[in-house]
Design a protein around this motif. Sequence first.
Motif, short mmCIF file in Angstrom:
data_model
loop_
_atom_site.label_atom_id
_atom_site.label_comp_id
_atom_site.label_asym_id
_atom_site.label_seq_id
_atom_site.Cartn_x
_atom_site.Cartn_y
_atom_site.Cartn_z
N GLN A 84 -7.07 -57.14 -54.18
CA GLN A 84 -8.40 -57.01 -53.61
C GLN A 84 -8.62 -55.68 -52.90
OE1 GLN A 84 -9.43 -59.65 -55.44
NE2 GLN A 84 -10.83 -60.15 -53.78
N ARG A 85 -7.56 -55.03 -52.45
CA ARG A 85 -7.65 -53.72 -51.80
C ARG A 85 -6.83 -52.75 -52.63
NH1 ARG A 85 -8.75 -53.31 -46.24
NH2 ARG A 85 -7.12 -51.74 -46.05
N CYS A 86 -7.48 -51.76 -53.21
CA CYS A 86 -6.82 -50.90 -54.20
C CYS A 86 -7.15 -49.44 -53.95
CB CYS A 86 -7.26 -51.29 -55.62
SG CYS A 86 -6.99 -53.03 -56.04
N HIS A 87 -6.27 -48.58 -54.45
CA HIS A 87 -6.54 -47.15 -54.36
C HIS A 87 -5.82 -46.43 -55.50
CE1 HIS A 87 -2.51 -47.15 -52.50
NE2 HIS A 87 -2.45 -45.88 -52.88
N TYR A 88 -6.27 -45.22 -55.76
CA TYR A 88 -5.57 -44.34 -56.68
C TYR A 88 -5.95 -42.91 -56.31
CZ TYR A 88 -2.73 -43.50 -60.82
OH TYR A 88 -1.71 -43.14 -61.66
N THR A 89 -5.08 -41.97 -56.65
CA THR A 89 -5.30 -40.58 -56.30
C THR A 89 -5.28 -39.71 -57.55
OG1 THR A 89 -2.94 -40.21 -55.97
CG2 THR A 89 -4.25 -40.84 -54.03
N GLY A 90 -5.88 -38.55 -57.42
CA GLY A 90 -5.79 -37.52 -58.44
C GLY A 90 -5.43 -36.20 -57.78
N SER A 91 -4.42 -35.51 -58.28
CA SER A 91 -4.00 -34.24 -57.70
C SER A 91 -3.65 -33.25 -58.80
CB SER A 91 -2.77 -34.43 -56.80
OG SER A 91 -3.09 -35.22 -55.68
N LEU A 92 -4.21 -32.07 -58.70
CA LEU A 92 -3.88 -30.97 -59.61
C LEU A 92 -4.03 -29.67 -58.83
CD1 LEU A 92 -3.27 -29.69 -62.38
CD2 LEU A 92 -5.74 -29.68 -62.80
N ASN A 93 -2.90 -29.03 -58.57
CA ASN A 93 -2.91 -27.79 -57.79
C ASN A 93 -3.69 -28.00 -56.49
OD1 ASN A 93 -1.28 -26.68 -59.74
ND2 ASN A 93 -2.93 -25.65 -60.81
N ALA A 94 -4.81 -27.30 -56.28
CA ALA A 94 -5.53 -27.45 -55.02
C ALA A 94 -6.48 -28.65 -55.00
CB ALA A 94 -6.33 -26.19 -54.72
#
Length: 341
Positions: free
Chosen positions: A308-318
């Motif tokens: 029910q509580r979710c997250h995700y990230t995206g990272s590329l250089n800056a």
Amino acid sequence: MRRRSAIVGIVACPLTACVAQPPVQDALHPRVEALVAPLVDARQFSGAVVLMRDGRVLLSHAWGLASREPERAFTPDTPSDGASLAKTFTAAGLWALVHEGRLAMDQPVQALVPEYPHAGTTVGQLLAHSNGLSPDYGSFDVHFKPGQARTTQALLTLAGRASPVPSFAPGSRFEYSNLGYDAAARVIERVSGQPYATFVRERFFEPHGLVHSFARPAHFADWPVPRTRGYRYRQGVWQLHDAYDDEAFFGASNLIFSASDLARWGDAWARGRVLPREAETAGRERPRIAGRPSAINGLSWYCDARGQRCHYTGSLNAFHALVHWDRDRRESCLLYTSRCV
């Protein structure tokens, strides 16, 4: 990075104490501003924070510049590189096709994508980061000339030449795999009969109001809007720490979003509007790898035990982005930055 985490905490956590909509904005904005302004002054942050509850925007604000040459302000609607957040769209697309009876997670990838190098890998193992594909992007640089578009088909062919057998038995261990998600996007194309860019636009961008989002063109020269650039501040000067030109592969990355659009994506998940209930329930299961559940569920989200509580990230250089959504509270928050400390 600790200060960025604190920003997310301020945005995501205190809303239960703020019931009416105007007080939420009144309470949150000065608290977020107090955290972000010193980072902007210290040349450590440029980007946006957007928070939504039940389809309504409670906070939407941006700081700093999206480009220094020419100088252009960052806004909540500024398109920027979403990096690995593209995986959440790819995973949702596959589960939609499964729900429609057009795909099964135990199908061999090679039967759908002939250029995939390993015969025994299944679609589900692509999503679970348990496919044994090796190597990843960096080792392919020597095979491309400047200005030559790098397609998923070309990368998979090169991967097969470098490693004709998987680096481990598919399904036996977890190893984060960008190229595996690019292959998953090729599965979507073969099954749906649509280019990946068209599929995600029609299935997800348009229905959920992601009006500033698009699949990037291979070459910077063909960008349809002014391009946000990534920077880092080193030894008293700004340095480009940007995305890469000539990329024509999709699935793991290379979708461009605004902060407001990614907040809408989180809101759509928070309100259960992305997939039919049966499809989401199936995808929410965490794949079992070597007998243990993966930390990432089948929809490419990190979630609590109830999903029910979710997250995700995206990272590329800056470029860094984080989407957090909460089904119980019907809330989503988005933190976006194009500065690397």
